[in-house]
Design a protein around this motif. Structure first.
Motif, PDB file in Angstrom:
ATOM      1  N   THR A  17       0.806  -1.677   0.013  1.00  0.00           N
ATOM      2  CA  THR A  17       0.116  -0.156  -0.084  1.00  0.00           C
ATOM      3  C   THR A  17       0.915   1.400  -0.218  1.00  0.00           C
ATOM      4  N   HIS A  37      -7.601   2.745  -5.765  1.00  0.00           N
ATOM      5  CA  HIS A  37      -7.325   1.256  -5.342  1.00  0.00           C
ATOM      6  C   HIS A  37      -7.272  -0.134  -6.375  1.00  0.00           C
ATOM      7  N   ARG A  71      -3.914  -1.211   5.357  1.00  0.00           N
ATOM      8  CA  ARG A  71      -4.526  -2.461   4.523  1.00  0.00           C
ATOM      9  C   ARG A  71      -5.755  -3.589   4.653  1.00  0.00           C
TER      10      ARG A  71
END
Length: 230
Positions: A17, A37, A71
């Protein structure tokens, strides 16, 4: 895998992430633009890469970010990676803010190591560096991960005029606790260019002055080359 310099490559880092729950002044601005995303790898894609890497000789994988624990289901991903045939070590680098609530899950994997970023032992200095008031969460998470038995390292970035006076107190954690303390020199890239680094030789001299009987040696231990002081 063998690279062009005849070195064996068995270690891979995976950033899962770009997001982080701190805003360290030398790392990330308050208004950082986040990736959508759809622009980052899914867990299925990460696992496929890890399986392929294991067939090429990768045996050690470190999960990084951003802050990996922000995450969702990141701990399950670590467990799934550890279960891949050929993968022998899975470790995590974290800022520690969310660590306390995940320790039991990480111990069940079992995770092979955790690196906790900690630049100061002073809550006010922590707030100035990270722009967040989360020192107690990090400290409690560090204590809990140590008690779990998972091998733990503390990563500290020395900064002139910021945490310079605390460096030996941080180094002494390696005497008081079952942890390794690692000083990482500020890299002159990105926001780090705005800060004056403290050189590794300077830190080593300070440590040797405080602990004159220590032994310093260059060796390969863990996932990369470093100079160890024991």
């Amino acid at each position: 895998m063998i690279d062009q310099y005849k070195r064996s490559i068995d270690y891979m880092r995976i950033s899962i992430t770009d997001r982080c729950n701190l805003r360290c002044t030398y790392c990330m601005p308050e208004d950082v633009e986040k990736l959508e995303h759809d622009s980052i790898l899914t867990y299925e894609e990460i696992l496929r890469i890890c399986r392929s890497a294991s067939t090429l000789g990768i045996r050690k994988i470190k999960i990084t970010g951003g802050e990996p624990l922000v995450r969702k289901d990141s701990v399950k991903l670590m467990a799934d990676i550890k279960a891949i045939p050929g993968i022998e070590y899975v470790t995590l680098t974290t800022n520690g803010v969310l660590l306390e609530e995940h320790v039991e899950e990480l111990a069940r994997i079992p995770l092979d190591g955790v690196n906790v970023s900690l630049d100061t032992l002073n809550p006010d200095t922590f707030r100035n560096i990270t722009r967040r008031d989360e020192f107690l969460k990090v400290w409690n998470g560090l204590q809990k991960i140590i008690k779990s038995g998972i091998p733990t390292k503390i990563n500290c970035v020395p900064q002139k005029g910021v945490n310079e006076e605390e460096l030996m107190d941080i180094a002494e954690l390696a005497v008081k606790l079952p942890v390794d303390v690692r000083f990482i020199e500020m890299m002159p890239i990105g926001y780090g260019k705005e800060f004056e680094p403290i050189k590794g030789e300077d830190i080593k001299s300070r440590i040797k002055e405080k602990y004159p009987n220590i032994i310093s040696q260059k060796m390969r231990r863990g996932f990369g080359p470093a100079e160890y002081i024991i």
